[in-house]
Design an enzyme around this catalytic site. Structure first.
Site, PDB file in Angstrom:
ATOM      1  N   ALA A 132       0.868  -1.173   0.000  1.00 46.99           N
ATOM      2  CA  ALA A 132       0.000   0.000   0.000  1.00 46.99           C
ATOM      3  C   ALA A 132       0.908   1.227   0.000  1.00 46.99           C
ATOM      4  O   ALA A 132       2.083   1.146   0.361  1.00 46.99           O
ATOM      5  CB  ALA A 132      -0.875  -0.021   1.247  1.00 46.99           C
ATOM      6  N   GLY A 161       0.693  -5.007   1.118  1.00 50.69           N
ATOM      7  CA  GLY A 161      -0.545  -5.068   0.339  1.00 50.69           C
ATOM      8  C   GLY A 161      -0.330  -5.671  -1.042  1.00 50.69           C
ATOM      9  O   GLY A 161      -1.267  -6.224  -1.640  1.00 50.69           O
ATOM     10  N   GLU A 221      -0.546  -9.290  -0.461  1.00 48.53           N
ATOM     11  CA  GLU A 221      -1.955  -9.592  -0.149  1.00 48.53           C
ATOM     12  C   GLU A 221      -2.807  -9.564  -1.412  1.00 48.53           C
ATOM     13  O   GLU A 221      -3.697 -10.406  -1.596  1.00 48.53           O
ATOM     14  CB  GLU A 221      -2.477  -8.600   0.892  1.00 48.53           C
ATOM     15  N   GLU A 247       5.038  -5.189   7.071  1.00 46.57           N
ATOM     16  CA  GLU A 247       4.311  -4.132   7.808  1.00 46.57           C
ATOM     17  C   GLU A 247       4.830  -3.939   9.228  1.00 46.57           C
ATOM     18  O   GLU A 247       4.773  -2.849   9.789  1.00 46.57           O
ATOM     19  CB  GLU A 247       2.811  -4.462   7.870  1.00 46.57           C
TER      20      GLU A 247
END
Ligand code: CO8
Length: 258
Positions: free
Chosen positions: A65, A109, A112, A132
């Site tokens: 992200a 992300g 993911e 993260e």
């Protein structure tokens, strides 16, 4: 519609989406995720498309992200915006198979997103990780759940608690990736796999995908029942008649796809 952060093209019956934000290693900002969602929905609705390939660049599938976009967000803002649910999970609603073709970094992300796809083909230089923890946060788009289901508890804990990366060979060995291919062949191989899938009967492909995904949600008994219902329903399709007739007549099947 025109896209700024992704490239969208078709290769025969395969829809190819390329994340294209090279200066930020395809960091998944809101705009990119909006564009990706639109492209996925458009391919899913297009009868000329039977399978979707999602890829990035040779250097990065996606480095996570967008940290710079996220860093000043407050809890009420992220809670009410529901940015994960709204923009991140479109890929989970797609009925056609989505193949993630991953070269370079698939982090946070990005990892993911790849795991939300139906399968991952990894290039030899792929690096998967959930870093993260280094940012004072933890995975938030399914990483703790999907990575654990893919590679098991011990390795998932190792990756998520230390933030270390996994290379392509380890990803294949650990069942995160289904295949490893040379970097230069990644998109060709993924599209070839997509073409094979897209040449088959659309309902059987979509239902087989649905049944495999149900294995993550249901008990064995419920899952087998679910599978049986879908299997039997395929006897209502012209493609089932055609597929079996073609076998008996020793000729290639001509599926109508829908
Ligand atoms: N966000 C924003 N910008 C990024 C990101 C990112 N995730 N990753 C890289 N960039 C930018 C860099 O800031 C840099 O920009 P600039 O040139 O303007 O400084 C450019 O991309 C190139 O990056 P590097 O110079 O760092 O390239 P290197 O080859 O030296 O390093 C790495 C590559 C190792 C991938 C490094 O960039 C890195 O560690 N990136 C961050 C990886 C990371 O921590 N990812 C997890 C992010 S958090 C997350 O994904 C949470 C998801 C939660 C659910 C989703 C909800 C929205």
């Amino acid at each position: 519609m025109a896209h700024e952060m992704i490239l969208v093209e078709t290769r025969g019956r395969v829809g190819l989406i390329t994340l294209n934000r090279p200066k930020a290693l395809n960091a998944l900002c809101d705009q990119l995720m909006e564009e990706l969602g639109q492209a996925l929905r458009a391919f899913d609705a297009d009868p000329a498309i039977g399978c979707i390939v999602l890829t990035g660049s040779e250097k990065a599938f996606a480095a996570g992200a967008d940290i710079k976009e996220m860093k000043d967000r407050t809890y009420p803002a992220v809670y009410f915006d529901d940015f994960i649910g709204k923009r991140w999970e479109t890929v989970l609603t797609v009925q056609k198979p989505v193949i993630a073709a991953v070269a370079g970094f698939a982090l946070g992300g990005g990892c993911e997103l790849a795991m939300m796809c139906d399968m991952i083909i990894a290039a030899e230089n792929a690096k998967f990780g959930q870093p993260e923890i280094n940012l004072g946060i933890m995975p938030g788009a399914g990483g703790t759940q999907r990575l654990t289901r893919a590679v098991g508890k011990s390795k998932a804990m190792d990756m998520i608690l230390t933030g270390r990366m996994m290379d392509a060979a380890e990803a294949e060995r650990s069942n995160l990736a289904c295949r490893v291919v040379p970097v230069a062949d990644l998109v060709t191989e993924a599209v070839k796999m997509g073409e094979k899938i897209a040449s088959l009967s659309g309902p059987s492909v979509a239902m087989a995908k649905e049944a495999v995904n149900a294995a993550y949600e249901m008990t064995l008994k419920e899952g087998v029942r679910f599978e049986r219902r879908l299997f039997l329903s395929l006897f209502s399709t012209e493609d089932q008649k055609e597929g079996m007739a073609a076998f008996a007549e020793k000729r290639p099947a001509q599926f109508r796809h829908r």
